[in-house]
Design a protein around this motif. Structure first.
Motif, PDB file in Angstrom:
ATOM      1  N   GLY A  14      44.029  41.399  45.982  1.00  0.00           N
ATOM      2  CA  GLY A  14      42.762  41.529  46.505  1.00  0.00           C
ATOM      3  C   GLY A  14      41.528  42.755  46.119  1.00  0.00           C
ATOM      4  N   ASP A  15      42.198  43.158  45.049  1.00  0.00           N
ATOM      5  CA  ASP A  15      41.451  44.271  44.615  1.00  0.00           C
ATOM      6  C   ASP A  15      40.443  43.825  43.452  1.00  0.00           C
ATOM      7  OD1 ASP A  15      40.514  46.936  44.056  1.00  0.00           O
ATOM      8  OD2 ASP A  15      42.217  47.799  43.898  1.00  0.00           O
ATOM      9  N   VAL A  16      39.768  42.952  43.633  1.00  0.00           N
ATOM     10  CA  VAL A  16      39.217  42.076  42.648  1.00  0.00           C
ATOM     11  C   VAL A  16      37.900  42.745  41.947  1.00  0.00           C
ATOM     12  CG1 VAL A  16      39.812  39.771  43.601  1.00  0.00           C
ATOM     13  CG2 VAL A  16      37.554  40.964  44.288  1.00  0.00           C
ATOM     14  N   ASP A  17      37.352  43.546  42.469  1.00  0.00           N
ATOM     15  CA  ASP A  17      36.298  44.553  42.060  1.00  0.00           C
ATOM     16  C   ASP A  17      36.833  45.483  40.855  1.00  0.00           C
ATOM     17  OD1 ASP A  17      34.271  43.346  43.399  1.00  0.00           O
ATOM     18  OD2 ASP A  17      34.414  44.543  44.963  1.00  0.00           O
ATOM     19  N   LYS A  18      38.016  46.133  41.275  1.00  0.00           N
ATOM     20  CA  LYS A  18      38.543  46.807  40.476  1.00  0.00           C
ATOM     21  C   LYS A  18      39.103  45.947  39.008  1.00  0.00           C
ATOM     22  CE  LYS A  18      42.274  50.330  39.944  1.00  0.00           C
ATOM     23  NZ  LYS A  18      43.150  51.242  40.513  1.00  0.00           N
ATOM     24  N   ALA A  19      39.783  44.935  39.300  1.00  0.00           N
ATOM     25  CA  ALA A  19      40.094  43.933  38.161  1.00  0.00           C
ATOM     26  C   ALA A  19      38.866  43.385  37.354  1.00  0.00           C
ATOM     27  CB  ALA A  19      40.838  42.770  38.745  1.00  0.00           C
ATOM     28  N   ILE A  20      37.733  43.150  38.120  1.00  0.00           N
ATOM     29  CA  ILE A  20      36.587  42.665  37.339  1.00  0.00           C
ATOM     30  C   ILE A  20      36.132  43.897  36.293  1.00  0.00           C
ATOM     31  CG2 ILE A  20      34.263  41.964  37.744  1.00  0.00           C
ATOM     32  CD1 ILE A  20      35.260  40.342  39.982  1.00  0.00           C
ATOM     33  N   GLU A  21      35.996  45.161  36.811  1.00  0.00           N
ATOM     34  CA  GLU A  21      35.740  46.146  36.086  1.00  0.00           C
ATOM     35  C   GLU A  21      36.472  46.207  34.944  1.00  0.00           C
ATOM     36  OE1 GLU A  21      35.350  50.948  36.735  1.00  0.00           O
ATOM     37  OE2 GLU A  21      34.884  49.642  38.552  1.00  0.00           O
ATOM     38  N   GLN A  22      37.868  46.352  35.284  1.00  0.00           N
ATOM     39  CA  GLN A  22      38.839  46.541  34.109  1.00  0.00           C
ATOM     40  C   GLN A  22      38.925  45.527  32.962  1.00  0.00           C
ATOM     41  OE1 GLN A  22      42.708  47.762  35.401  1.00  0.00           O
ATOM     42  NE2 GLN A  22      41.994  49.286  36.504  1.00  0.00           N
ATOM     43  N   LEU A  42      41.524  35.306  33.581  1.00  0.00           N
ATOM     44  CA  LEU A  42      41.717  36.163  34.644  1.00  0.00           C
ATOM     45  C   LEU A  42      40.492  36.493  35.528  1.00  0.00           C
ATOM     46  CD1 LEU A  42      44.611  38.566  33.522  1.00  0.00           C
ATOM     47  CD2 LEU A  42      44.893  36.720  35.132  1.00  0.00           C
ATOM     48  N   LEU A  43      39.524  36.690  34.589  1.00  0.00           N
ATOM     49  CA  LEU A  43      38.238  36.955  35.473  1.00  0.00           C
ATOM     50  C   LEU A  43      37.621  35.898  35.993  1.00  0.00           C
ATOM     51  CD1 LEU A  43      36.133  39.338  35.010  1.00  0.00           C
ATOM     52  CD2 LEU A  43      35.157  38.714  33.034  1.00  0.00           C
ATOM     53  N   GLY A  44      37.821  34.628  35.553  1.00  0.00           N
ATOM     54  CA  GLY A  44      37.627  33.699  36.166  1.00  0.00           C
ATOM     55  C   GLY A  44      38.335  33.517  37.631  1.00  0.00           C
ATOM     56  N   ASN A  45      39.451  33.807  37.719  1.00  0.00           N
ATOM     57  CA  ASN A  45      40.451  34.092  38.702  1.00  0.00           C
ATOM     58  C   ASN A  45      39.869  35.103  39.850  1.00  0.00           C
ATOM     59  OD1 ASN A  45      42.196  31.981  38.159  1.00  0.00           O
ATOM     60  ND2 ASN A  45      43.768  33.243  37.556  1.00  0.00           N
ATOM     61  N   ALA A  46      39.276  36.040  39.343  1.00  0.00           N
ATOM     62  CA  ALA A  46      39.162  37.187  40.254  1.00  0.00           C
ATOM     63  C   ALA A  46      37.687  36.843  40.714  1.00  0.00           C
ATOM     64  CB  ALA A  46      38.722  38.566  39.193  1.00  0.00           C
ATOM     65  N   ASN A  59      33.369  31.978  33.294  1.00  0.00           N
ATOM     66  CA  ASN A  59      34.545  32.605  32.681  1.00  0.00           C
ATOM     67  C   ASN A  59      35.420  31.684  32.369  1.00  0.00           C
ATOM     68  OD1 ASN A  59      33.960  35.639  32.322  1.00  0.00           O
ATOM     69  ND2 ASN A  59      33.527  35.190  34.319  1.00  0.00           N
ATOM     70  N   TYR A  60      35.880  30.505  33.037  1.00  0.00           N
ATOM     71  CA  TYR A  60      36.749  29.526  32.776  1.00  0.00           C
ATOM     72  C   TYR A  60      36.315  28.897  31.409  1.00  0.00           C
ATOM     73  CZ  TYR A  60      39.071  30.084  37.392  1.00  0.00           C
ATOM     74  OH  TYR A  60      39.882  30.429  38.287  1.00  0.00           O
ATOM     75  N   SER A  70      44.100  26.417  27.225  1.00  0.00           N
ATOM     76  CA  SER A  70      43.991  27.810  28.249  1.00  0.00           C
ATOM     77  C   SER A  70      44.389  26.904  29.600  1.00  0.00           C
ATOM     78  CB  SER A  70      42.869  28.324  28.364  1.00  0.00           C
ATOM     79  OG  SER A  70      42.720  29.186  29.549  1.00  0.00           O
ATOM     80  N   PRO A  71      45.106  27.651  30.497  1.00  0.00           N
ATOM     81  CA  PRO A  71      45.193  27.276  31.824  1.00  0.00           C
ATOM     82  C   PRO A  71      43.844  27.305  32.584  1.00  0.00           C
ATOM     83  CG  PRO A  71      45.981  29.319  31.481  1.00  0.00           C
ATOM     84  CD  PRO A  71      45.656  29.099  30.216  1.00  0.00           C
ATOM     85  N   ALA A  72      42.772  27.740  32.035  1.00  0.00           N
ATOM     86  CA  ALA A  72      41.398  27.841  32.592  1.00  0.00           C
ATOM     87  C   ALA A  72      41.056  26.294  32.542  1.00  0.00           C
ATOM     88  CB  ALA A  72      40.649  28.431  31.730  1.00  0.00           C
ATOM     89  N   VAL A  73      41.552  25.232  31.718  1.00  0.00           N
ATOM     90  CA  VAL A  73      40.957  23.784  31.887  1.00  0.00           C
ATOM     91  C   VAL A  73      41.467  23.445  33.267  1.00  0.00           C
ATOM     92  CG1 VAL A  73      41.486  21.587  31.075  1.00  0.00           C
ATOM     93  CG2 VAL A  73      41.334  23.551  29.317  1.00  0.00           C
TER      94      VAL A  73
END
Length: 93
Positions: A14-22, A42-46, A59-60, A70-73
């Motif tokens: 649930g630390d999505v803001d940190k993940a998005i920034e990175q 991953l950005l799409g997932n976040a 992002n997907y 991609s699994p994004a499909v």
């Protein structure tokens, strides 16, 4: 632990803001070119976890444009199905 695994863990806990920034920082790095589709996925997932459906879909789509396998499909299709069910008016924002 590989950087992508660390980012997945940030999103999962649930630390999505940190993940998005990175993720955004990583996407600026030219050396990640072969993994860019995975980063966009991953950005799409976040963003999806954060409830930002437009950013998630965008992002997907970036991930799919770079890698049609991609699994994004599947993730994008699932997100659209959810939006069709819950938010018919969200597409025009």
């Amino acid at each position: 632990m590989e950087q992508i695994d660390i980012l997945k863990e940030l999103i999962n806990r649930g630390d999505v803001d940190k993940a998005i920034e990175q993720l955004n920082q990583l996407l600026q790095d030219i050396s990640v070119e072969p993994k860019k589709d995975a980063l966009y996925y991953l950005l799409g997932n976040a963003y999806r976890k954060k409830g930002d459906w437009k950013q998630a879909l965008d992002n997907y789509q970036h991930a799919i444009d770079l890698n049609p396998e991609s699994p994004a499909v599947q993730a994008r299709k699932m997100a659209i199905d959810i939006l069709n069910f819950y938010h018919k008016d969200m597409y025009n924002q």
